[in-house]
Scaffold this motif. Sequence first.
Motif, PDB file in Angstrom:
ATOM      1  N   ALA A 199      43.150  94.867  17.975  1.00 56.66           N
ATOM      2  CA  ALA A 199      43.002  95.362  19.351  1.00 56.66           C
ATOM      3  C   ALA A 199      42.305  94.328  20.227  1.00 56.66           C
ATOM      4  CB  ALA A 199      42.236  96.682  19.357  1.00 56.66           C
ATOM      5  N   LEU A 200      41.293  93.656  19.678  1.00 57.65           N
ATOM      6  CA  LEU A 200      40.584  92.642  20.462  1.00 57.65           C
ATOM      7  C   LEU A 200      41.471  91.430  20.729  1.00 57.65           C
ATOM      8  CD1 LEU A 200      36.979  92.678  18.897  1.00 57.65           C
ATOM      9  CD2 LEU A 200      37.724  93.607  21.098  1.00 57.65           C
ATOM     10  N   LEU A 201      42.308  91.084  19.755  1.00 60.15           N
ATOM     11  CA  LEU A 201      43.227  89.966  19.961  1.00 60.15           C
ATOM     12  C   LEU A 201      44.212  90.274  21.089  1.00 60.15           C
ATOM     13  CD1 LEU A 201      44.065  88.945  16.277  1.00 60.15           C
ATOM     14  CD2 LEU A 201      42.691  87.658  17.909  1.00 60.15           C
ATOM     15  N   VAL A 202      44.740  91.496  21.091  1.00 60.56           N
ATOM     16  CA  VAL A 202      45.673  91.894  22.150  1.00 60.56           C
ATOM     17  C   VAL A 202      44.971  91.900  23.493  1.00 60.56           C
ATOM     18  CG1 VAL A 202      47.103  93.784  23.013  1.00 60.56           C
ATOM     19  CG2 VAL A 202      47.127  93.210  20.580  1.00 60.56           C
ATOM     20  N   LEU A 203      43.743  92.415  23.512  1.00 61.37           N
ATOM     21  CA  LEU A 203      42.982  92.462  24.763  1.00 61.37           C
ATOM     22  C   LEU A 203      42.722  91.064  25.301  1.00 61.37           C
ATOM     23  CD1 LEU A 203      41.471  94.254  26.804  1.00 61.37           C
ATOM     24  CD2 LEU A 203      39.424  94.018  25.365  1.00 61.37           C
ATOM     25  N   SER A 204      42.393  90.131  24.406  1.00 61.84           N
ATOM     26  CA  SER A 204      42.139  88.758  24.857  1.00 61.84           C
ATOM     27  C   SER A 204      43.407  88.120  25.402  1.00 61.84           C
ATOM     28  CB  SER A 204      41.570  87.918  23.710  1.00 61.84           C
ATOM     29  OG  SER A 204      42.545  87.706  22.703  1.00 61.84           O
ATOM     30  N   ALA A 205      44.564  88.434  24.805  1.00 63.77           N
ATOM     31  CA  ALA A 205      45.834  87.900  25.306  1.00 63.77           C
ATOM     32  C   ALA A 205      46.131  88.415  26.698  1.00 63.77           C
ATOM     33  CB  ALA A 205      46.965  88.272  24.347  1.00 63.77           C
ATOM     34  N   PHE A 206      45.746  89.661  26.977  1.00 62.83           N
ATOM     35  CA  PHE A 206      46.003  90.243  28.296  1.00 62.83           C
ATOM     36  C   PHE A 206      45.011  89.750  29.346  1.00 62.83           C
ATOM     37  CE2 PHE A 206      48.256  94.276  26.578  1.00 62.83           C
ATOM     38  CZ  PHE A 206      49.430  93.550  26.474  1.00 62.83           C
ATOM     39  N   THR A 207      43.756  89.647  28.970  1.00 65.95           N
ATOM     40  CA  THR A 207      42.717  89.329  29.955  1.00 65.95           C
ATOM     41  C   THR A 207      42.551  87.835  30.202  1.00 65.95           C
ATOM     42  OG1 THR A 207      41.023  89.403  28.204  1.00 65.95           O
ATOM     43  CG2 THR A 207      41.423  91.442  29.451  1.00 65.95           C
ATOM     44  N   ALA A 208      42.969  87.021  29.258  1.00 66.73           N
ATOM     45  CA  ALA A 208      42.791  85.569  29.424  1.00 66.73           C
ATOM     46  C   ALA A 208      44.085  84.840  29.122  1.00 66.73           C
ATOM     47  CB  ALA A 208      41.665  85.076  28.513  1.00 66.73           C
ATOM     48  N   ALA A 209      45.195  85.343  29.679  1.00 66.12           N
ATOM     49  CA  ALA A 209      46.502  84.760  29.388  1.00 66.12           C
ATOM     50  C   ALA A 209      46.570  83.294  29.780  1.00 66.12           C
ATOM     51  CB  ALA A 209      47.598  85.554  30.106  1.00 66.12           C
ATOM     52  N   SER A 210      45.931  82.931  30.880  1.00 67.25           N
ATOM     53  CA  SER A 210      46.018  81.547  31.356  1.00 67.25           C
ATOM     54  C   SER A 210      45.399  80.556  30.384  1.00 67.25           C
ATOM     55  CB  SER A 210      45.341  81.420  32.724  1.00 67.25           C
ATOM     56  OG  SER A 210      43.970  81.753  32.642  1.00 67.25           O
ATOM     57  N   SER A 211      44.465  81.012  29.541  1.00 68.96           N
ATOM     58  CA  SER A 211      43.808  80.099  28.597  1.00 68.96           C
ATOM     59  C   SER A 211      44.766  79.576  27.536  1.00 68.96           C
ATOM     60  CB  SER A 211      42.620  80.805  27.925  1.00 68.96           C
ATOM     61  OG  SER A 211      43.065  81.894  27.127  1.00 68.96           O
ATOM     62  N   TYR A 212      45.922  80.222  27.389  1.00 71.18           N
ATOM     63  CA  TYR A 212      46.910  79.777  26.411  1.00 71.18           C
ATOM     64  C   TYR A 212      47.851  78.725  26.978  1.00 71.18           C
ATOM     65  CZ  TYR A 212      45.403  83.879  23.759  1.00 71.18           C
ATOM     66  OH  TYR A 212      44.657  84.790  23.058  1.00 71.18           O
ATOM     67  N   PHE A 213      47.613  78.309  28.224  1.00 73.91           N
ATOM     68  CA  PHE A 213      48.536  77.399  28.894  1.00 73.91           C
ATOM     69  C   PHE A 213      47.812  76.151  29.410  1.00 73.91           C
ATOM     70  CE2 PHE A 213      50.428  81.531  28.894  1.00 73.91           C
ATOM     71  CZ  PHE A 213      51.775  81.314  28.707  1.00 73.91           C
ATOM     72  N   MET A 214      46.770  75.747  28.701  1.00 73.95           N
ATOM     73  CA  MET A 214      45.999  74.582  29.126  1.00 73.95           C
ATOM     74  C   MET A 214      46.784  73.279  28.967  1.00 73.95           C
ATOM     75  SD  MET A 214      43.109  75.560  30.352  1.00 73.95           S
ATOM     76  CE  MET A 214      41.997  74.150  30.243  1.00 73.95           C
TER      77      MET A 214
END
Length: 530
Positions: free
Chosen positions: A238-253
Amino acid sequence: MAVIVSDIDERRSTVLGKVSIFLLWFALASALCWFETVWRDEVRALSLALQGESFIDMLRQMHGEGHPALWYILLRAAHVVLGSPVVLKIVALTVATVSAYLLVFRLKLPLPIMLLSLFSSFSVFDYAAMSRNYGISMLVVFLIVLNWEKGLRNGILLGLLFALLANTNVHSVVLVGGFLAYWFFDLVLAPPRPPLSAYRALVTAAAIAAVGIVLCVMTVYPTFNDAGQNDLAGKNFALLVLSAFTAASSYFMAFYPDRILELVVADPLFARIFALLMAVLIYGSLLGLANRRPAMFAAALVLLGLSLLFTLVYPGSYRHQALWLVFMIAITALTQPPRAGPADVAGTETAGVGVKIGRLCFMILLALQVASGIERVHQFLFTDMPLSRARDLGSFIQSRPDLKDAIIMADPDYLVEALPYYISNRTYLLREERFGAIVHYTRKARLSLSLADILQTARQLQQSEHAPVVVLLSQRLDRIAAPVSLRESYNWLLSLMPEDISAFRSETTLVKRFGPVAGSDETFDAYLLK
């Protein structure tokens, strides 16, 4: 009459300008493609495509590799015709050239966005010069745009294109979902209420796309590269999914050029600053679609879908992340009004300040990709820093008649994967204890090795095969003075002890040390077993 002549002259100058731009792109992409040294992931695909006696055998043996079949089918078909490894570059550049043609001459895009997209790193290098399956995604996405009619859409044709897109790579399944979401929201939110036939076309397209997605999943899973997936053991889902939703831009550095990424890695303060700026640019780019809500919702869903994929399944590199930019380009083209004017067609509103700022954010984001493209041009055309030293090793082996039949082994194992493009020597995979040129990233391999194990295996091969043995090591042994345990690839360990290093160096001869590389780790020292 003067007005007609003026329009004709303007159209001619526009066409000539586009032709000049396209030829400049083609010259750059061709030069990069020609001079780029292929690296392991590129040649791995070709090795997989050439397995088996037939297409069916090839498809059976590549099952579980981690990619759907379209790229391998194209490579095998081209190899049947030409019979040379160079098909790897020819197919990739051909696909990219068609994509670039559509981008310049067929897609309805504002001139600045077209230019920035064309000379972005993904367009001129990652999806053109680098021979991977992600370039096909861009081509199919652009074909979808061209076949997306303003009125009643052809559900069968678009469904087939969606199914094709789903079988370019796993990440493009998310793009398929984005197109279907855009279609759905466009129907639901568009006044007046569309006819029932419009919904039937959507359902038809979704059904055909679902077949394509199922085919992709059946080809990819279960994967034999089980170590290549994200390890979620002991983590809160659940925390992993939440982090993907709340900090999506961090995966596109990786949207930043290398110069900025070096600052990000070197200083935590710069890392936070540039992460915040990337969030502004990405979410701002979505804001640029705010007056076209179906497009904004679809682009946001693709962003979140890719973020979830990067979090839960595979980590995302630049080539994966750039698929979101391709989708943004496509959705921008789809939402362009038929004619420029003070107001858009029905269903869209005149751009407000927020939308204009958002469009500026997207252009800045694309400009960063152009900067990355300039870096690639400089690295691979004007410096002696190839992507891999595989070509240099091939030339060295061919210059030594005594090594014509040598067996080549390496640590890490994947260093041998690029070699079949340049030489025909047999390669041996230490971790899996077998001959081959395709590494299986599996937890069932020898996960822990020592230098003594490598030396022992090399000696056994020499005695059993009666052939010279060349060992490639990514580690510079003369720079290691204390015991060390190194993590390699996904889950491999290599132990280096001073006494093992001494024994290895006494029983081998360092025949060649290769220089640094740009953008990969494929450089090594080559040792010949005495």
